[in-house]
Design a protein around this motif. Structure first.
Motif, PDB file in Angstrom:
ATOM      1  N   GLU A   3     -13.367  10.343 -12.363  1.00 24.89           N
ATOM      2  CA  GLU A   3     -14.463  10.949 -12.583  1.00 24.89           C
ATOM      3  C   GLU A   3     -15.495  10.049 -13.581  1.00 24.89           C
ATOM      4  O   GLU A   3     -16.569  10.393 -13.650  1.00 24.89           O
ATOM      5  CB  GLU A   3     -14.351  12.407 -13.220  1.00 24.89           C
ATOM      6  N   THR A   4     -14.801   8.992 -14.287  1.00 24.70           N
ATOM      7  CA  THR A   4     -15.281   8.433 -15.417  1.00 24.70           C
ATOM      8  C   THR A   4     -16.068   6.836 -14.594  1.00 24.70           C
ATOM      9  O   THR A   4     -15.207   6.313 -13.852  1.00 24.70           O
ATOM     10  CB  THR A   4     -14.648   7.797 -16.396  1.00 24.70           C
ATOM     11  N   TYR A  93     -20.509  10.534  -5.001  1.00 27.37           N
ATOM     12  CA  TYR A  93     -20.265  11.870  -4.682  1.00 27.37           C
ATOM     13  C   TYR A  93     -18.539  12.184  -5.105  1.00 27.37           C
ATOM     14  O   TYR A  93     -18.196  12.970  -5.838  1.00 27.37           O
ATOM     15  CB  TYR A  93     -20.192  12.199  -3.286  1.00 27.37           C
ATOM     16  N   ALA A  94     -17.729  10.895  -4.512  1.00 29.74           N
ATOM     17  CA  ALA A  94     -16.352  11.197  -5.155  1.00 29.74           C
ATOM     18  C   ALA A  94     -16.309  11.238  -6.603  1.00 29.74           C
ATOM     19  O   ALA A  94     -15.324  11.782  -7.370  1.00 29.74           O
ATOM     20  CB  ALA A  94     -15.417   9.750  -4.496  1.00 29.74           C
ATOM     21  N   ASP A  95     -17.182  10.420  -7.315  1.00 36.20           N
ATOM     22  CA  ASP A  95     -16.859   9.975  -8.667  1.00 36.20           C
ATOM     23  C   ASP A  95     -17.576  11.319  -9.389  1.00 36.20           C
ATOM     24  O   ASP A  95     -17.541  11.391 -10.685  1.00 36.20           O
ATOM     25  CB  ASP A  95     -17.679   8.558  -9.221  1.00 36.20           C
ATOM     26  N   ILE A 117     -18.825  19.209  -5.767  1.00 37.27           N
ATOM     27  CA  ILE A 117     -18.405  18.606  -7.121  1.00 37.27           C
ATOM     28  C   ILE A 117     -18.073  19.627  -8.099  1.00 37.27           C
ATOM     29  O   ILE A 117     -16.967  19.471  -8.908  1.00 37.27           O
ATOM     30  CB  ILE A 117     -19.404  17.583  -7.502  1.00 37.27           C
ATOM     31  N   ALA A 118     -18.842  20.665  -8.230  1.00 39.87           N
ATOM     32  CA  ALA A 118     -18.581  21.682  -9.359  1.00 39.87           C
ATOM     33  C   ALA A 118     -17.240  22.427  -9.089  1.00 39.87           C
ATOM     34  O   ALA A 118     -16.376  22.613  -9.988  1.00 39.87           O
ATOM     35  CB  ALA A 118     -19.760  22.521  -9.635  1.00 39.87           C
ATOM     36  N   GLU A 119     -17.235  22.915  -7.670  1.00 44.73           N
ATOM     37  CA  GLU A 119     -15.999  23.570  -7.173  1.00 44.73           C
ATOM     38  C   GLU A 119     -14.694  22.733  -7.354  1.00 44.73           C
ATOM     39  O   GLU A 119     -13.635  23.043  -7.907  1.00 44.73           O
ATOM     40  CB  GLU A 119     -16.156  23.835  -5.854  1.00 44.73           C
ATOM     41  N   ARG A 120     -14.765  21.261  -7.160  1.00 47.36           N
ATOM     42  CA  ARG A 120     -13.703  20.447  -7.474  1.00 47.36           C
ATOM     43  C   ARG A 120     -13.452  20.321  -8.966  1.00 47.36           C
ATOM     44  O   ARG A 120     -12.345  20.402  -9.310  1.00 47.36           O
ATOM     45  CB  ARG A 120     -14.154  19.024  -6.729  1.00 47.36           C
ATOM     46  N   MET A 126      -9.142  15.851  -8.356  1.00 46.06           N
ATOM     47  CA  MET A 126      -9.818  14.580  -8.366  1.00 46.06           C
ATOM     48  C   MET A 126      -9.815  13.947  -7.038  1.00 46.06           C
ATOM     49  O   MET A 126      -8.710  13.756  -6.471  1.00 46.06           O
ATOM     50  CB  MET A 126      -9.001  13.756  -9.330  1.00 46.06           C
ATOM     51  N   LEU A 127     -10.902  13.494  -6.732  1.00 43.92           N
ATOM     52  CA  LEU A 127     -11.096  12.971  -5.552  1.00 43.92           C
ATOM     53  C   LEU A 127     -10.877  11.419  -5.319  1.00 43.92           C
ATOM     54  O   LEU A 127     -12.032  10.877  -6.255  1.00 43.92           O
ATOM     55  CB  LEU A 127     -12.312  13.273  -4.729  1.00 43.92           C
ATOM     56  N   GLN A 128      -9.935  10.820  -5.014  1.00 41.28           N
ATOM     57  CA  GLN A 128      -9.996   9.537  -5.014  1.00 41.28           C
ATOM     58  C   GLN A 128     -10.397   8.823  -3.664  1.00 41.28           C
ATOM     59  O   GLN A 128      -9.977   9.060  -2.636  1.00 41.28           O
ATOM     60  CB  GLN A 128      -8.647   9.060  -5.300  1.00 41.28           C
ATOM     61  N   LEU A 129     -11.448   7.722  -3.693  1.00 40.09           N
ATOM     62  CA  LEU A 129     -12.102   7.352  -2.482  1.00 40.09           C
ATOM     63  C   LEU A 129     -12.268   5.803  -2.628  1.00 40.09           C
ATOM     64  O   LEU A 129     -12.469   5.360  -3.490  1.00 40.09           O
ATOM     65  CB  LEU A 129     -13.477   7.977  -1.981  1.00 40.09           C
TER      66      LEU A 129
END
Length: 206
Positions: A3-4, A93-95, A117-120, A126-129
């Motif tokens: 997320e960074t 979006y992923a980050d 994003i808030a729900e995640r 963490m979404l890795q794309l």
């Protein structure tokens, strides 16, 4: 991906996007304004709206419509910008990069992205794309309604996606599998504005 994000990388991304969309904005100045009898935008799929728009005859292709408006329309430049925007928006979006999304997407799409994003984050996931590449970017619809030009682009891309929990457990996707993703995104530009910024206003997956 985490997320960074690197601030320097984000500045470079915004500069690239601004350059491409500045090129795309030039042709929209020549678009005619709609009359009161033009068909208004609705929530039906793009292919269903095409036949209802008075700006497009049944024999015209989307590219014909654009070039009737502007014979000098640069298709390659537009699609290069659209492709770059597609990949940057997906990565943002992923980050969870809301600031980048605010510059590139319209209010309705932004609201959807922000909630997801808030729900995640609430689930501490963490979404890795990883975007392997976009093999196709093709205009499938183009018209002008109520002073707004809209162009729908179909993207075909290969990517790897996985969502991990706070305990590093994969809860969705597969980090080892490349998946083909097909999306149709609609970009819009307010031709009454002096800025002529193209924004993502709708997404549809296949």
């Amino acid at each position: 991906m985490n997320e960074t994000t690197d601030p320097n990388n984000q500045i470079l991304i915004v500069v690239i996007i601004a350059f491409y969309w500045a090129l795309l904005g030039n042709w929209s100045q020549l678009l005619p304004r709609s009359g009161d009898d033009k068909t208004k935008r609705d929530d039906t799929p793009t292919e269903q709206r095409t036949g209802n728009s008075e700006n497009t005859s049944s024999a015209d292709t989307p590219l014909d419509v654009i070039r009737e408006i502007d014979p000098n329309f640069d298709l390659a430049a537009f699609l290069a910008g659209a492709k770059t925007a597609y990949e940057v928006i997906l990565q943002a979006y992923a980050d969870g990069d809301i600031q980048t999304l605010k510059r590139l997407v319209g209010p309705e799409v932004l609201d959807t992205f922000e909630r997801a994003i808030a729900e995640r984050r609430d689930r501490k996931e963490m979404l890795q794309l990883t975007i392997i590449g976009t093999s196709e970017a093709k205009i499938v619809d183009a018209f002008e309604v109520d002073g707004t030009a809209e162009i729908a682009v179909r993207f075909v891309s290969d990517m790897v996606s996985a969502t991990r929990s706070a305990c590093d457990v994969i809860v969705a996707g597969d980090p080892q599998q490349i998946v083909e993703v097909i999306d149709t995104w609609t970009f819009a530009c307010d031709i009454q504005s002096t800025k002529h910024n193209w924004m993502l206003i709708a997404t549809e997956g296949e």
